[in-house]
Design a protein around this motif. Structure first.
Motif, PDB file in Angstrom:
ATOM      1  N   ALA A  33       0.960  -1.209  -0.186  1.00 16.35           N
ATOM      2  CA  ALA A  33       0.022   0.017  -0.167  1.00 16.35           C
ATOM      3  C   ALA A  33       0.953   1.212  -0.008  1.00 16.35           C
ATOM      4  N   ILE A  51      -4.101   3.588  -0.157  1.00 15.71           N
ATOM      5  CA  ILE A  51      -4.690   2.925  -1.299  1.00 15.71           C
ATOM      6  C   ILE A  51      -3.600   1.756  -1.274  1.00 15.71           C
ATOM      7  N   THR A  52      -4.389   0.338  -1.391  1.00 16.83           N
ATOM      8  CA  THR A  52      -3.717  -0.793  -1.704  1.00 16.83           C
ATOM      9  C   THR A  52      -3.032  -1.032  -2.951  1.00 16.83           C
ATOM     10  N   GLY A  54      -4.251  -3.337  -4.557  1.00 16.12           N
ATOM     11  CA  GLY A  54      -5.396  -3.786  -5.464  1.00 16.12           C
ATOM     12  C   GLY A  54      -6.333  -2.639  -5.558  1.00 16.12           C
ATOM     13  N   SER A  56      -7.841  -0.893  -3.249  1.00 16.99           N
ATOM     14  CA  SER A  56      -8.783  -0.614  -2.348  1.00 16.99           C
ATOM     15  C   SER A  56      -8.314   0.907  -1.418  1.00 16.99           C
ATOM     16  N   THR A  57      -9.320   1.830  -1.089  1.00 17.96           N
ATOM     17  CA  THR A  57      -8.915   3.125  -0.333  1.00 17.96           C
ATOM     18  C   THR A  57      -9.664   3.036   0.933  1.00 17.96           C
ATOM     19  N   ASN A  58      -8.781   3.881   1.746  1.00 21.59           N
ATOM     20  CA  ASN A  58      -9.098   4.190   3.160  1.00 21.59           C
ATOM     21  C   ASN A  58      -8.915   5.594   3.337  1.00 21.59           C
TER      22      ASN A  58
END
Length: 114
Positions: A33, A51-52, A54, A56-58
């Motif tokens: 990430a 952000i990973t 893959g 995916s976000t946080n």
């Protein structure tokens, strides 16, 4: 050795926008990430967004709906688009890379003030 170089900080008025960039170079490990953290005066370092690999976000609750993190894997670059900036967003923003180890950039100052 991994180097993270940030750019894009500066002074902006409340309601304005900035885009931060961070590019990784050197012996880059397998990346899990990348992300952004910030440290305001007299406060600890806090998560802004990640952000990973893959995609995916946080996001921190305080920036949801205003900030967007994205990544260009081919360029080993992560971006942070910051809109509707507020004075409380004033901080030093640090880029991070999470792999076999965690790496940090040197930080870039963002100041939101009229």
């Amino acid at each position: 050795q991994v180097q993270l170089v940030e750019s894009g900080g500066g002074l902006v008025q409340p309601g304005g926008s900035l885009r931060l960039s961070c590019t990784a170079s050197g012996s880059i490990p397998s990346i899990n990430a990348m992300g952004w953290y910030r440290q305001a005066p007299r406060k600890g370092r806090a998560l802004v967004a990640t952000i990973t690999n893959g995609g995916s976000t946080n996001y921190a609750d305080s920036v949801k709906g205003r900030f967007t993190i994205s990544r260009d894997g081919a360029k080993n670059t992560v971006y942070l688009q910051m809109n509707n900036l507020k004075p409380e967003d004033t901080a030093v923003y640090y880029c991070s890379l999470s792999g076999s180890k965690n790496y940090w950039g040197q930080g870039t100052q963002v100041t939101v003030s009229s």
